[in-house]
Design a protein around this motif. Structure first.
Motif, PDB file in Angstrom:
ATOM      1  N   LEU A 113      -0.893   1.487  -7.434  1.00  3.74           N
ATOM      2  CA  LEU A 113       0.429   1.475  -6.805  1.00  3.74           C
ATOM      3  C   LEU A 113       1.481   1.976  -7.783  1.00  3.74           C
ATOM      4  O   LEU A 113       1.357   1.751  -8.988  1.00  3.74           O
ATOM      5  N   PRO A 114       2.531   2.628  -7.285  1.00  2.59           N
ATOM      6  CA  PRO A 114       3.641   2.985  -8.169  1.00  2.59           C
ATOM      7  C   PRO A 114       4.425   1.739  -8.594  1.00  2.59           C
ATOM      8  O   PRO A 114       4.397   0.726  -7.895  1.00  2.59           O
ATOM      9  N   THR A 115       5.094   1.813  -9.679  1.00  2.00           N
ATOM     10  CA  THR A 115       5.967   0.825 -10.346  1.00  2.00           C
ATOM     11  C   THR A 115       5.226  -0.403 -10.887  1.00  2.00           C
ATOM     12  O   THR A 115       5.604  -0.927 -11.929  1.00  2.00           O
ATOM     13  N   HIS A 121       5.762  -0.210  -0.055  1.00  2.00           N
ATOM     14  CA  HIS A 121       4.970   0.891  -0.589  1.00  2.00           C
ATOM     15  C   HIS A 121       4.929   0.928  -2.112  1.00  2.00           C
ATOM     16  O   HIS A 121       4.386   1.858  -2.678  1.00  2.00           O
ATOM     17  N   ASP A 122       5.534  -0.028  -2.787  1.00  2.00           N
ATOM     18  CA  ASP A 122       5.351  -0.050  -4.241  1.00  2.00           C
ATOM     19  C   ASP A 122       5.224  -1.488  -4.760  1.00  2.00           C
ATOM     20  O   ASP A 122       5.621  -2.448  -4.106  1.00  2.00           O
ATOM     21  N   ASP A 181       0.968  -1.940 -10.773  1.00  2.00           N
ATOM     22  CA  ASP A 181      -0.326  -1.877 -10.085  1.00  2.00           C
ATOM     23  C   ASP A 181      -0.749  -3.258  -9.571  1.00  2.00           C
ATOM     24  O   ASP A 181      -0.125  -4.277  -9.887  1.00  2.00           O
ATOM     25  N   GLU A 209       0.865  -1.194   0.000  1.00  2.00           N
ATOM     26  CA  GLU A 209       0.000   0.000   0.000  1.00  2.00           C
ATOM     27  C   GLU A 209       0.892   1.230   0.000  1.00  2.00           C
ATOM     28  O   GLU A 209       1.758   1.373   0.850  1.00  2.00           O
ATOM     29  N   ASP A 210       0.714   2.114  -1.004  1.00  2.00           N
ATOM     30  CA  ASP A 210       1.606   3.271  -1.114  1.00  2.00           C
ATOM     31  C   ASP A 210       1.187   4.445  -0.240  1.00  2.00           C
ATOM     32  O   ASP A 210       2.004   5.307   0.061  1.00  2.00           O
ATOM     33  N   GLU A 211      -0.067   4.493   0.165  1.00  2.00           N
ATOM     34  CA  GLU A 211      -0.471   5.565   1.082  1.00  2.00           C
ATOM     35  C   GLU A 211       0.030   5.192   2.473  1.00  2.00           C
ATOM     36  O   GLU A 211      -0.493   4.281   3.114  1.00  2.00           O
ATOM     37  N   LYS A 212       1.032   5.936   2.926  1.00  2.00           N
ATOM     38  CA  LYS A 212       1.740   5.518   4.144  1.00  2.00           C
ATOM     39  C   LYS A 212       0.820   5.488   5.369  1.00  2.00           C
ATOM     40  O   LYS A 212       0.945   4.622   6.224  1.00  2.00           O
TER      41      LYS A 212
END
Ligand code: CA
Length: 223
Positions: A54-56, A31-32, A58, A7-10
Protein backbone atom coordinates in the motif's frame (compact mmCIF):
# COMPACT_ATOMS: atom_id res chain seq x y z
CA UNK A 1 -21.21 -5.87 10.72
CA UNK A 2 -18.99 -3.11 9.50
CA UNK A 3 -15.84 -3.74 7.50
CA UNK A 4 -12.93 -1.48 6.55
CA UNK A 5 -11.28 -2.31 3.22
CA UNK A 6 -7.78 -0.90 2.70
CA UNK A 7 -6.73 -1.59 -0.88
CA UNK A 8 -5.02 0.75 -3.35
CA UNK A 9 -6.02 -1.10 -6.51
CA UNK A 10 -9.31 0.64 -7.13
CA UNK A 11 -10.79 -2.18 -9.22
CA UNK A 12 -10.08 -4.77 -6.56
CA UNK A 13 -11.36 -2.45 -3.84
CA UNK A 14 -14.61 -1.88 -5.72
CA UNK A 15 -15.03 -5.62 -6.33
CA UNK A 16 -14.61 -6.38 -2.62
CA UNK A 17 -16.90 -3.53 -1.57
CA UNK A 18 -19.69 -4.58 -3.93
CA UNK A 19 -19.45 -8.20 -2.91
CA UNK A 20 -19.49 -7.39 0.79
CA UNK A 21 -22.41 -4.99 0.43
CA UNK A 22 -24.37 -7.68 -1.37
CA UNK A 23 -23.79 -9.81 1.72
CA UNK A 24 -25.24 -6.99 3.88
CA UNK A 25 -22.00 -5.74 5.37
CA UNK A 26 -21.44 -2.00 5.75
CA UNK A 27 -18.20 -1.13 4.02
CA UNK A 28 -15.78 1.78 4.10
CA UNK A 29 -12.97 1.81 1.53
CA UNK A 30 -9.69 3.69 1.67
CA UNK A 31 -6.84 3.49 -0.81
CA UNK A 32 -3.76 4.15 1.31
CA UNK A 33 -2.29 2.78 4.50
CA UNK A 34 -2.01 5.91 6.60
CA UNK A 35 -5.58 6.97 5.95
CA UNK A 36 -6.69 3.42 6.65
CA UNK A 37 -4.93 3.41 10.00
CA UNK A 38 -6.57 6.71 10.95
CA UNK A 39 -9.99 5.23 10.12
CA UNK A 40 -9.24 1.99 11.98
CA UNK A 41 -8.26 3.99 15.06
CA UNK A 42 -11.23 6.32 15.11
CA UNK A 43 -14.10 4.13 13.86
CA UNK A 44 -15.57 0.89 15.18
CA UNK A 45 -14.94 -1.87 12.66
CA UNK A 46 -15.81 -5.51 13.15
CA UNK A 47 -13.05 -6.57 10.77
CA UNK A 48 -10.46 -5.11 8.37
CA UNK A 49 -9.54 -6.41 4.91
CA UNK A 50 -6.01 -5.15 4.39
CA UNK A 51 -3.76 -5.28 1.34
CA UNK A 52 -0.05 -5.67 2.11
CA UNK A 53 1.44 -3.47 -0.62
CA UNK A 54 0.00 0.00 0.00
CA UNK A 55 1.13 3.59 -0.51
CA UNK A 56 2.10 5.72 2.55
CA UNK A 57 2.10 2.73 4.96
CA UNK A 58 2.22 -0.96 4.09
CA UNK A 59 -0.06 -3.57 5.60
CA UNK A 60 2.61 -4.95 7.93
CA UNK A 61 3.39 -1.54 9.48
CA UNK A 62 -0.36 -0.82 9.60
CA UNK A 63 -1.03 -3.99 11.58
CA UNK A 64 1.90 -3.50 13.93
CA UNK A 65 0.84 0.06 14.73
CA UNK A 66 -2.81 -0.87 15.22
CA UNK A 67 -1.88 -3.70 17.59
CA UNK A 68 0.51 -1.38 19.47
CA UNK A 69 -2.54 0.81 20.11
CA UNK A 70 -4.21 -2.26 21.72
CA UNK A 71 -6.79 -2.47 18.95
CA UNK A 72 -7.70 -6.09 18.38
CA UNK A 73 -10.00 -5.65 15.35
CA UNK A 74 -9.65 -8.86 13.31
CA UNK A 75 -7.47 -8.35 10.22
CA UNK A 76 -7.63 -10.40 7.03
CA UNK A 77 -4.51 -9.64 5.03
CA UNK A 78 -4.35 -9.84 1.23
CA UNK A 79 -0.92 -11.04 0.16
CA UNK A 80 0.85 -11.50 -3.16
CA UNK A 81 0.75 -14.91 -4.78
CA UNK A 82 4.23 -16.22 -4.27
CA UNK A 83 5.58 -14.55 -1.18
CA UNK A 84 5.78 -16.87 1.83
CA UNK A 85 7.83 -14.20 3.58
CA UNK A 86 4.98 -11.74 3.21
CA UNK A 87 2.50 -14.17 4.76
CA UNK A 88 4.78 -14.92 7.70
CA UNK A 89 5.52 -11.23 8.25
CA UNK A 90 1.79 -10.50 8.06
CA UNK A 91 0.82 -13.04 10.67
CA UNK A 92 3.76 -12.08 12.89
CA UNK A 93 2.75 -8.43 12.78
CA UNK A 94 -0.62 -9.36 14.29
CA UNK A 95 -2.90 -10.16 11.35
CA UNK A 96 -5.42 -12.92 12.10
CA UNK A 97 -5.50 -14.57 8.70
CA UNK A 98 -4.35 -14.03 5.13
CA UNK A 99 -5.69 -14.64 1.67
CA UNK A 100 -3.52 -14.94 -1.43
CA UNK A 101 -4.31 -12.85 -4.50
CA UNK A 102 -6.01 -13.64 -6.78
CA UNK A 103 -8.71 -15.11 -4.58
CA UNK A 104 -12.23 -16.41 -4.98
CA UNK A 105 -14.71 -14.08 -3.36
CA UNK A 106 -16.46 -16.99 -1.64
CA UNK A 107 -13.23 -17.72 0.19
CA UNK A 108 -12.85 -14.13 1.32
CA UNK A 109 -16.39 -14.29 2.71
CA UNK A 110 -15.79 -17.57 4.51
CA UNK A 111 -12.57 -16.30 6.08
CA UNK A 112 -14.26 -13.08 7.16
CA UNK A 113 -17.10 -15.01 8.77
CA UNK A 114 -14.56 -17.14 10.56
CA UNK A 115 -12.78 -14.03 11.90
CA UNK A 116 -16.06 -12.45 13.00
CA UNK A 117 -16.97 -15.66 14.83
CA UNK A 118 -13.63 -15.71 16.55
CA UNK A 119 -14.17 -12.13 17.65
CA UNK A 120 -17.55 -13.04 19.04
CA UNK A 121 -16.25 -16.31 20.52
CA UNK A 122 -18.81 -18.28 18.62
CA UNK A 123 -18.21 -21.55 16.86
CA UNK A 124 -21.33 -21.64 14.77
CA UNK A 125 -22.70 -19.83 11.75
CA UNK A 126 -26.20 -19.92 13.28
CA UNK A 127 -27.20 -17.30 15.84
CA UNK A 128 -30.24 -17.74 18.03
CA UNK A 129 -32.26 -16.34 20.88
CA UNK A 130 -35.16 -18.36 22.25
CA UNK A 131 -37.13 -19.59 19.25
CA UNK A 132 -35.54 -17.03 16.90
CA UNK A 133 -32.84 -18.45 14.60
CA UNK A 134 -30.64 -16.57 12.12
CA UNK A 135 -28.38 -18.34 9.64
CA UNK A 136 -25.44 -16.03 8.87
CA UNK A 137 -24.49 -17.93 5.70
CA UNK A 138 -27.87 -18.14 3.97
CA UNK A 139 -29.16 -14.97 5.71
CA UNK A 140 -32.42 -16.75 6.48
CA UNK A 141 -34.30 -15.96 9.66
CA UNK A 142 -37.01 -17.95 11.37
CA UNK A 143 -39.02 -17.58 14.55
CA UNK A 144 -40.74 -20.76 15.76
CA UNK A 145 -42.10 -22.08 12.44
CA UNK A 146 -42.51 -18.68 10.80
CA UNK A 147 -39.99 -17.64 8.13
CA UNK A 148 -39.00 -13.97 8.45
CA UNK A 149 -38.16 -12.05 5.28
CA UNK A 150 -35.54 -9.38 5.97
CA UNK A 151 -34.19 -6.48 3.95
CA UNK A 152 -30.41 -6.00 3.89
CA UNK A 153 -30.39 -3.44 6.70
CA UNK A 154 -32.85 -5.42 8.82
CA UNK A 155 -30.63 -8.47 8.45
CA UNK A 156 -27.56 -6.46 9.48
CA UNK A 157 -29.40 -5.09 12.51
CA UNK A 158 -30.68 -8.48 13.59
CA UNK A 159 -27.25 -10.07 13.23
CA UNK A 160 -25.70 -7.30 15.30
CA UNK A 161 -28.36 -7.64 18.00
CA UNK A 162 -27.93 -11.40 18.16
CA UNK A 163 -24.15 -11.13 18.41
CA UNK A 164 -24.67 -8.75 21.33
CA UNK A 165 -27.67 -10.27 23.05
CA UNK A 166 -28.42 -9.10 26.60
CA UNK A 167 -26.29 -6.02 25.93
CA UNK A 168 -27.93 -2.60 25.76
CA UNK A 169 -26.93 -0.96 22.48
CA UNK A 170 -27.06 2.79 22.08
CA UNK A 171 -28.08 4.36 18.78
CA UNK A 172 -24.49 5.52 18.36
CA UNK A 173 -23.09 2.01 18.72
CA UNK A 174 -25.72 0.67 16.34
CA UNK A 175 -24.92 3.37 13.78
CA UNK A 176 -21.20 2.71 14.07
CA UNK A 177 -21.59 -0.99 13.29
CA UNK A 178 -24.46 -1.04 10.82
CA UNK A 179 -24.08 2.11 8.79
CA UNK A 180 -21.00 3.41 7.02
CA UNK A 181 -18.98 6.56 7.53
CA UNK A 182 -21.50 8.76 5.71
CA UNK A 183 -24.41 8.03 8.05
CA UNK A 184 -26.14 11.10 9.44
CA UNK A 185 -26.66 10.45 13.16
CA UNK A 186 -29.12 13.34 13.34
CA UNK A 187 -31.96 11.31 11.83
CA UNK A 188 -34.34 8.83 13.43
CA UNK A 189 -33.54 6.23 10.78
CA UNK A 190 -32.34 3.70 13.35
CA UNK A 191 -35.64 3.80 15.24
CA UNK A 192 -37.52 3.42 11.97
CA UNK A 193 -35.50 0.32 11.01
CA UNK A 194 -35.81 -1.16 14.48
CA UNK A 195 -39.57 -0.71 14.36
CA UNK A 196 -39.67 -2.58 11.05
CA UNK A 197 -37.53 -5.33 12.50
CA UNK A 198 -39.63 -5.49 15.63
CA UNK A 199 -42.80 -5.90 13.56
CA UNK A 200 -41.26 -8.85 11.80
CA UNK A 201 -39.66 -10.50 14.83
CA UNK A 202 -42.08 -9.83 17.67
CA UNK A 203 -45.54 -9.16 16.24
CA UNK A 204 -47.85 -12.10 16.93
CA UNK A 205 -45.57 -13.58 19.59
CA UNK A 206 -46.33 -13.29 23.26
CA UNK A 207 -42.70 -13.14 24.25
CA UNK A 208 -41.00 -9.99 22.93
CA UNK A 209 -37.31 -10.16 22.06
CA UNK A 210 -36.51 -6.55 21.12
CA UNK A 211 -36.79 -4.14 24.02
CA UNK A 212 -36.47 -0.37 24.21
CA UNK A 213 -34.35 0.97 27.03
CA UNK A 214 -35.70 4.44 27.48
CA UNK A 215 -33.11 7.18 26.99
CA UNK A 216 -30.39 4.65 26.20
CA UNK A 217 -31.16 2.46 23.22
CA UNK A 218 -32.22 -1.11 22.57
CA UNK A 219 -31.51 -4.59 23.86
CA UNK A 220 -32.34 -8.00 22.48
CA UNK A 221 -33.05 -10.54 25.20
CA UNK A 222 -35.54 -13.21 26.17
CA UNK A 223 -37.35 -11.25 28.88
CA1 CA B 1 -1.59 -3.05 -3.36
Amino acid sequence: MRILVVEDEKKVARFIQQGLEEEHYSVDVVHDGQQGLTMAESEKYDAIVLDVMLPTKDGIAFTRELRALKKSTPILMLTAKTSTEEKVAGLDSGADDYLTKPFAFAELLARLRSLLRRGAQEKTTVLSLGDLVLDTVSHKARRADRVIELTAKEYALLEFFLRNKDRVLSRTIIAEHIWDYHFDTGTNLIDVYINHLRNKVDTGFEKKLIHTVRGVGYVMKED
